[in-house]
Design a protein around this motif. Structure first.
Motif, mmCIF file in Angstrom:
data_model
loop_
_atom_site.group_PDB
_atom_site.id
_atom_site.type_symbol
_atom_site.label_atom_id
_atom_site.label_comp_id
_atom_site.label_asym_id
_atom_site.label_seq_id
_atom_site.Cartn_x
_atom_site.Cartn_y
_atom_site.Cartn_z
ATOM 1 N N ASN A 97 56.872 151.707 -13.141
ATOM 2 C CA ASN A 97 56.217 150.414 -13.348
ATOM 3 C C ASN A 97 55.191 150.058 -12.280
ATOM 4 N N VAL A 98 54.991 150.919 -11.285
ATOM 5 C CA VAL A 98 53.981 150.657 -10.260
ATOM 6 C C VAL A 98 52.977 151.799 -10.258
ATOM 7 N N CYS A 99 51.728 151.450 -10.484
ATOM 8 C CA CYS A 99 50.652 152.423 -10.585
ATOM 9 C C CYS A 99 49.696 152.258 -9.405
ATOM 10 N N GLN A 100 49.431 153.338 -8.691
ATOM 11 C CA GLN A 100 48.460 153.321 -7.598
ATOM 12 C C GLN A 100 47.104 153.767 -8.123
ATOM 13 N N LEU A 101 46.063 152.981 -7.808
ATOM 14 C CA LEU A 101 44.699 153.305 -8.201
ATOM 15 C C LEU A 101 43.848 153.448 -6.944
ATOM 16 N N SER A 158 48.282 142.802 -15.374
ATOM 17 C CA SER A 158 48.896 144.020 -14.841
ATOM 18 C C SER A 158 49.015 145.094 -15.912
ATOM 19 N N VAL A 159 49.326 144.677 -17.137
ATOM 20 C CA VAL A 159 49.422 145.641 -18.238
ATOM 21 C C VAL A 159 48.065 146.291 -18.481
ATOM 22 N N GLU A 160 47.007 145.483 -18.453
ATOM 23 C CA GLU A 160 45.665 146.025 -18.653
ATOM 24 C C GLU A 160 45.267 146.952 -17.514
ATOM 25 N N ALA A 161 45.586 146.570 -16.287
ATOM 26 C CA ALA A 161 45.250 147.418 -15.144
ATOM 27 C C ALA A 161 45.915 148.784 -15.250
ATOM 28 N N HIS A 162 47.115 148.818 -15.850
ATOM 29 C CA HIS A 162 47.816 150.089 -16.012
ATOM 30 C C HIS A 162 47.138 151.007 -17.018
ATOM 31 N N LEU A 164 43.926 151.652 -16.959
ATOM 32 C CA LEU A 164 42.789 152.300 -16.309
ATOM 33 C C LEU A 164 43.127 153.760 -16.006
ATOM 34 N N ARG A 165 42.145 154.618 -16.196
ATOM 35 C CA ARG A 165 42.323 156.051 -15.994
ATOM 36 C C ARG A 165 41.241 156.601 -15.075
#
Length: 393
Positions: A97-101, A158-162, A164-165
């Protein structure tokens, strides 16, 4: 990261533009580093920053009159937004549930310097604006690193940020800092540092701990959360060794003030970031002689709230605002597209103009001039004494 922009009219960029124009004109001297926007995460308001901000509201029109040319006007109108490329994406917590960008300029140029505690705005493709702490290393001059916890029942950012690719372009603001860390022996009279992080609250704390460790300061950290799988960056925290301790609710129960502040004394400055219950627990247990700096990642509870009516002036619709809810939450029930970000009275995204009614201002961001002009941050400020407020909505 901070889930949390500037008010309409881009107040922040205007102040920056005016300052730059005054430097060009020789009125001000340029400094090696930007003055922090404010230190509102501390227990006391930063009066100097408020005075500087208020003064610039009056200096701006004079500066524009004295140096009104096309170059200056274009500068003032320049938005604080920069296109960035997602160059790396990875999951940094076991529960996924935690994504690093990791973000970099498309041309690979150096980015604006930043200091521990800083954050940036992310302008998501949908138009949502959210704030996330920079959790990387300020010495890496060509990248910014953020991390986002996915909250399915949140506001959607936060859902939208996840989604991102790597290869995606996203716009961001320049870094700014409302969670500065004065170093012991310099800007702080304290001798020791204590970091307390709750869950995703580790993001602004990591650069602080790295700096303290690199400078061989006397510091310690407590990292707390529901269970180990929910905690991001456990490997980076473990690399600090015994100075950094992890404590989870599933094994030890909810932490008490004594648990969070074990070893803290009058020579200590505490830096805390996490959910409101953790912050309130620390505030209850901390002594008056201890220096406390904190940053929340969700709305603070309403204190001494009184129910009132919010009128949407353009439609005449009346919205009931409960005693324990914010005007923002109530307005979003009927106008879900109203802009917001931090929900703590800091970022300015939710500012609205009040056409009629007395406002109980509960933020530390708006200047007196902005308040006189009818501006209100609806995430924290309320009606005075329960009277009706009419908004330009």
């Amino acid at each position: 990261m901070v889930e949390a922009g500037h008010a309409p009219g881009q107040v922040g960029p205007v102040r920056k533009a005016v300052r730059e124009s005054l430097i060009k004109a020789g009125v001000l001297k340029a400094h090696a580093q930007d003055v922090p926007v404010g230190l509102y995460g501390t227990e006391r308001k930063d009066l100097l920053m408020r005075l500087i901000g208020g003064a610039l509201d009056y200096i701006a029109p004079l500066a524009l009159l004295g140096h009104a040319d096309e170059e200056l006007l274009a500068l003032v109108a320049t938005p604080n937004r920069k296109a960035m490329l997602v160059v790396d994406r990875r999951i940094v917590a076991e529960d996924d549930n935690v994504c690093q960008l990791t973000l970099a300029a498309p041309d690979g140029t150096k980015l604006r310097p930043w200091h521990a505690g800083a954050h940036i705005d992310i302008f998501l493709p949908s138009g949502r604006v959210r704030q996330y702490s920079l959790c990387g290393d300020p010495r890496r001059e060509r990248e910014y690193r953020i991390a986002v916890r996915r909250i399915p029942d949140g506001g959607g950012g936060s859902v939208e940020a996840h989604t991102l690719r790597v290869g995606d372009l996203v716009e961001i603001s320049q870094p700014r800092n409302a969670f500065m860390m004065p170093l012991p022996g310099s800007a702080s009279a304290k001798k020791k540092l204590r970091f307390v992080a709750g869950g995703i609250g580790i993001t602004p704390i990591l650069p602080m701990a790295r700096l303290a460790d690199r400078l061989c300061l006397d510091w310690s950290m407590l990292y707390t959360g529901r269970h180990p799988s929910s905690l991001p960056f456990l490997d980076e925290v473990a690399a600090f060794g015994p100075r950094a301790r992890v404590r989870t609710d599933d094994e030890h129960g909810l932490p008490s003030p004594a648990d969070l502040l074990d070893g803290v004394d009058g020579d200590t400055a505490v830096y805390a970031c996490g959910p409101p219950p953790m912050i309130e627990t620390i505030r209850r247990g901390i002594g008056h002689e201890v220096e406390l700096h904190f940053e929340r990642f969700s709305p603070p509870p309403v204190v001494n709230g009184v129910a009132f009516e919010a009128v949407l002036g353009r439609s005449g619709e009346v919205v009931e605002v409960g005693a324990d809810e914010s005007a923002l939450a109530a307005i979003r029930r009927v106008k879900p597209n109203v802009g917001y970000s931090c929900q703590q009275g800091f970022c300015g995204t939710c500012v609205q103009r009040v056409l009629d009614g007395a406002v109980d201002h509960r933020d530390s961001t708006l200047t007196d001039l902005q308040r006189e002009q009818g501006q209100m941050l609806v995430c924290v400020s309320r009606s005075k004494d329960g009277g009706r407020l009419t908004f330009d909505l």
